[in-house]
Each structure stands twice: as structure tokens, then as C-alpha cells.
Design a protein around this motif. Structure first.
Motif, short mmCIF file in Angstrom:
data_model
loop_
_atom_site.label_atom_id
_atom_site.label_comp_id
_atom_site.label_asym_id
_atom_site.label_seq_id
_atom_site.Cartn_x
_atom_site.Cartn_y
_atom_site.Cartn_z
N PRO A 1 -6.10 12.64 8.02
CA PRO A 1 -6.19 13.27 9.35
C PRO A 1 -7.53 13.95 9.60
N ALA A 2 -8.11 14.58 8.56
CA ALA A 2 -9.40 15.24 8.73
C ALA A 2 -10.49 14.21 9.02
N LEU A 3 -10.44 13.04 8.39
CA LEU A 3 -11.43 11.99 8.66
C LEU A 3 -11.24 11.42 10.07
N ALA A 4 -9.98 11.32 10.49
CA ALA A 4 -9.71 10.76 11.82
C ALA A 4 -10.23 11.67 12.93
N LEU A 5 -10.39 12.96 12.65
CA LEU A 5 -10.86 13.89 13.68
C LEU A 5 -12.32 13.70 14.01
N ILE A 6 -13.09 13.03 13.15
CA ILE A 6 -14.53 12.86 13.40
C ILE A 6 -14.77 12.02 14.65
N PRO A 7 -14.22 10.80 14.76
CA PRO A 7 -14.42 10.04 16.01
C PRO A 7 -13.72 10.69 17.20
N VAL A 8 -12.61 11.38 16.96
CA VAL A 8 -11.91 12.04 18.07
C VAL A 8 -12.80 13.11 18.70
N GLY A 9 -13.51 13.86 17.85
CA GLY A 9 -14.36 14.93 18.37
C GLY A 9 -15.52 14.42 19.20
N LEU A 10 -15.87 13.15 19.07
CA LEU A 10 -16.98 12.59 19.85
C LEU A 10 -16.57 12.24 21.28
N SER B 1 -15.94 27.67 26.39
CA SER B 1 -16.15 26.75 27.50
C SER B 1 -14.98 25.80 27.65
N VAL B 2 -14.72 25.38 28.88
CA VAL B 2 -13.68 24.38 29.14
C VAL B 2 -14.28 23.14 29.80
N ALA B 3 -15.56 22.92 29.56
CA ALA B 3 -16.24 21.75 30.12
C ALA B 3 -16.30 20.64 29.08
N PRO B 4 -16.27 19.37 29.51
CA PRO B 4 -16.40 18.26 28.55
C PRO B 4 -17.76 18.27 27.87
N SER B 5 -17.86 17.59 26.76
CA SER B 5 -19.14 17.48 26.06
C SER B 5 -20.14 16.75 26.94
N ALA B 6 -21.33 17.33 27.08
CA ALA B 6 -22.38 16.71 27.90
C ALA B 6 -23.53 16.18 27.06
N THR B 7 -23.64 16.62 25.81
CA THR B 7 -24.73 16.21 24.94
C THR B 7 -24.18 15.90 23.55
N TRP B 8 -25.04 15.26 22.73
CA TRP B 8 -24.65 15.01 21.34
C TRP B 8 -24.43 16.31 20.60
N ARG B 9 -25.18 17.33 20.95
CA ARG B 9 -25.00 18.63 20.31
C ARG B 9 -23.59 19.17 20.58
N ASP B 10 -23.13 19.03 21.82
CA ASP B 10 -21.77 19.48 22.15
C ASP B 10 -20.73 18.70 21.34
N GLN B 11 -20.95 17.39 21.21
CA GLN B 11 -20.00 16.57 20.46
C GLN B 11 -19.99 16.95 18.98
N GLY B 12 -21.18 17.23 18.44
CA GLY B 12 -21.25 17.66 17.04
C GLY B 12 -20.55 18.98 16.81
N ARG B 13 -20.73 19.92 17.73
CA ARG B 13 -20.04 21.21 17.61
C ARG B 13 -18.53 21.03 17.72
N THR B 14 -18.09 20.09 18.56
CA THR B 14 -16.66 19.85 18.70
C THR B 14 -16.07 19.29 17.40
N VAL B 15 -16.80 18.35 16.76
CA VAL B 15 -16.34 17.81 15.48
C VAL B 15 -16.23 18.91 14.43
N LEU B 16 -17.26 19.77 14.34
CA LEU B 16 -17.21 20.88 13.39
C LEU B 16 -16.02 21.79 13.67
N TRP B 17 -15.76 22.03 14.95
CA TRP B 17 -14.62 22.89 15.31
C TRP B 17 -13.30 22.26 14.86
N LEU B 18 -13.13 20.96 15.09
CA LEU B 18 -11.88 20.30 14.70
C LEU B 18 -11.68 20.35 13.19
N GLU B 19 -12.76 20.14 12.45
CA GLU B 19 -12.64 20.18 10.99
C GLU B 19 -12.35 21.61 10.51
#
Length: 384
Positions: free
Chosen positions: A41-50, A76-94
Motif C-alpha cells: 500500500p505504501a508503494l501504491a501511494l506514490i503514483p496516487v500522490g501524483l 490548501s485545498v487546491a489541486p496540485s499545479a506543479t511537480w513540487r506540489d505533487q512531490g509534497r503530496t507524495v511525501l504527505w501520503l507516505e
């Protein structure tokens, strides 16, 4: 002691615990499917966070459960707008997954240990709890039973605080979002400043005219003049009420166009109001005034209004010369009246500062002060 137990009475403590438990639902299902690979499940969260929308969903959930009722959650409640946002989301999920595992372990094993300590005190040594397998039965173990529960309490509160802190850091507004929020706040402040200036110019002008007219009517002792003065006061008051209604309309309707505000095409109203107050106004308009753009014409109107208001307020009913000229890509506006001792020196008064500020905002300039025995207000505003 009461302060130590205060988190037990806060609903936030339990909503944060729920937030920490949510990732364990997916993990628990997966363990039934494949208990030898609990890390999947932790590995599956990586593509999900993108996925951009995931950041919005996590932000909404974090606001509701980690900071319920907070005015400014910092999340924030806005969707990811940059790769940086997506990376932070992945870190948060993990990070959320790891914190969920720790919380689940604490909530399951610490109560079990507390119960088994009581069992050891009763003479029953458990064989499924590693730390107690070699324990010698003794009543003293009952005194240790509250310690795991205290540790559980500390873990729940501490992990909730840690989760909230990580959410603010990893799901907080990005640089672009902070800049957009700052720009929006700046626009709101500028709009409030403009509204305050509108009220100052419009209501200040109306009150000045009314005071001058009332004073002149009382001093004149002429019924006919008094009748004209009262008519002028009424007309000026109606105009001020219309301006006030426009300003209040801006407050009520944020998207309402500003085209309803008066422009220099309506300057006759100001001139007639000044004449009705006793001032001898000599006005000259040169050039196609109706072709001046809305913003320039509206600010020019307010500059003229403030200039005439200052004349009536500080000099009274004196001769006033008004020159408005449109030529060579410039709106040239000049108001002159005889200099009197009652007129303040250059640079003083909020009205004079307002005139210079209005001109500067449009890329022009304004001069206020004595000039060849007169008091002069001279503004040049670019048309383009």
C-alpha cells in the motif's frame, strides 16, 4: 493536572485520531490479501500522490479532521499545479501511512500491555507478550498498569499534533498560491482605500457645500437667496446620496462595474454646486472630453471635486477659475482661486494628498500650492 487532561475534552483530539486511523483501513484489507507484503500500500501511494486532485482531497480531509473550526488552517485545498506540489503530496501520503502504523500499534498494544500487567499481578504470566514472558508474578505489577495508558494518551495527542504540523508543511499553500492570496489581499485593500477616498470626496464635498450655503443664507437675511441656498443644499445632498449608493453598491456587489461612477462629463454638476454656494466659477473645457477613458475621466472628476471642495472649505465663496483641456495625449486640469490666509500650506491636508495620489496612480502628477498670488491645483493625467 487539569491542563494535562484538557486534550481529553477537546473534540479535535478524537478527529485527529480518526484521521490517523483512516490509512489503516486500506492496509488492513491488504494484509488479509497478502500478509507477507504489508509494504505494497505504501508503494501504491506514490503514483496516487501524483494525481493533482488527490492534493485537494487530502487538503479537505485534513482541514475537517486535523483543524476543525479553524479560521485559517494553513492547509490548501487546491489541486496540485506543479511537480513540487505533487512531490509534497507524495511525501504527505507516505508520512501519513507511517504515522497511521505507529498510531495503530500504540492503540492496540499499549492497552494490551496494561491489561497483561494486571494479569501478572494476579499471578498469570502471558506467553504472547514479549516483554512479560519472563516476568515473575507480583502484586507490584498492578502499579505499572497505568503507565501504558498514559503512554497511549501521550501518543494519541502527540501524533495528532505531529500530523497537523506535517499537513501544514506538506499540504500548505505553494509559493504561487501564497502570491495569489497576497495579490487578492492587496486588491481588497486597494478597493477599500478607493471606497474610503470616494466617500471622503463625495460626502466631504456635499457637507462643505451645505455648510457654506447655510452660513451664507443666514448671513444674507434675504428670503429669495435663502430659498436658492436651500435648493442647492437639497440638490447637493441628493447627489451625495447617489454617490453613497454607488459606493455601497460596490460593497454589496463585488463584480459590479465601476462605469456607474461619475466622470468629467458630469463636471457641470460640480460647477453648478460651487456656483450655488456663492463661488464665481469661470469654467473652460477644451478638447473632446467624452473620448477620455473611463479610469482617467473618473479620477479627473474626483480631483476636480476635491479641488472645489477645498476652495469652498478654506476660502469660501471666492472667484474660481477651472480649466479642463484634452490634447496631446494628456488630460490637463487646473483649478485656481485667490490665495487667502485660511488656505493651508503646500503638502498638508488629506484632500491634497489624495489629489496627488490619484494622479500618481494613473502615471501622472499633480501640483498643489501657491502660484502667482493664487492657490493652484494642477494635475496632468496621461490618456493612454
Amino acid at each position: 493536572m487539569a491542563r494535562f487532561l484538557r486534550p481529553l475534552l477537546r473534540g479535535t483530539t478524537y478527529t485527529r485520531l480518526l484521521h490517523l486511523w483512516v490509512p489503516m483501513l486500506l492496509t488492513s484489507v491488504w494484509i488479509f490479501v497478502s500478509p507477507e507484503t504489508p509494504y505494497v500500500p505504501a508503494l501504491a501511494l506514490i503514483p496516487v500522490g501524483l494525481v493533482p486532485a488527490v492534493r485537494m482531497g487530502e487538503g479537505v480531509q485534513a482541514q475537517l479532521l486535523l483543524t476543525p473550526g479553524a479560521g485559517d488552517s494553513g492547509i490548501s485545498v487546491a489541486p496540485s499545479a506543479t511537480w513540487r506540489d505533487q512531490g509534497r503530496t507524495v511525501l504527505w501520503l507516505e508520512a501519513r501511512m507511517v504515522l497511521g502504523w505507529v498510531t495503530a500499534g500504540a492503540c492496540v498494544w499499549l492497552p494490551i500491555i496494561a491489561f497483561q500487567l494486571i494479569e501478572v499481578a494476579r499471578g498469570r504470566v502471558p506467553d504472547d507478550v514479549l516483554v512479560l514472558k519472563e516476568a515473575t508474578p507480583s502484586g507490584w505489577y498492578a502499579l505499572l498498569a497505568p503507565l501504558p495508558l498514559i503512554a497511549l494518551y501521550a501518543a494519541v495527542v502527540g501524533l495528532g499534533e505531529l500530523s497537523t504540523s506535517l499537513a501544514r508543511r506538506l499540504l500548505g499553500p505553494s509559493r504561487a498560491e501564497r502570491l495569489a492570496a497576497l495579490e487578492e489581499r492587496t486588491e481588497q485593500l486597494l478597493e477599500r482605500t478607493r471606497i474610503a477616498r470616494e466617500l471622503h470626496d463625495s460626502i466631504g464635498h456635499a457637507l462643505t457645500v451645505a455648510v457654506v450655503q447655510a452660513g451664507a443664507a443666514r448671513a444674507a437675511g434675504d428670503p429669495e437667496f435663502t430659498e436658492r441656498a436651500l435648493g442647492a443644499i437639497e440638490e447637493t445632498g441628493r447627489a451625495a446620496l447617489e454617490d453613497l449608493e454607488r459606493v455601497l453598491g460596490v460593497l454589496r456587489e463585488a463584480e459590479r462595474p465601476v462605469s456607474s461612477r461619475p466622470t468629467l462629463v458630469d463636471a457641470d454638476r460640480l460647477l453648478e454646486s460651487a456656483r450655488a454656494s456663492g463661488a464665481k466659477v469661470d469654467a473652460e473645457v477644451t478638447g473632446p472630453l467624452e473620448t477620455v477613458s473611463g479610469p482617467v475621466s473618473r479620477e479627473g472628476y474626483r480631483i476636480l471635486q476635491e479641488a472645489l471642495t477645498n476652495v469652498l472649505r478654506h476660502a469660501g465663496p471666492v472667484p474660481v477659475r477651472v480649466r479642463i483641456r484634452v490634447a496631446d495625449g494628456t488630460l490637463d486640469l487646473e483649478v485656481r482661486n485667490p490665495l487667502t490666509a485660511a488656505i493651508p500650506g503646500p503638502g498638508r491636508g488629506s484632500g491634497l494628498r489624495g489629489i496627488r495620489e490619484r494622479a500618481a496612480l494613473l502615471g501622472g502628477h499633480a501640483h498643489t500650492g501657491p502660484d502667482e498670488g493664487d492657490w493652484q491645483v494642477h494635475a496632468e493625467l496621461p490618456l493612454g
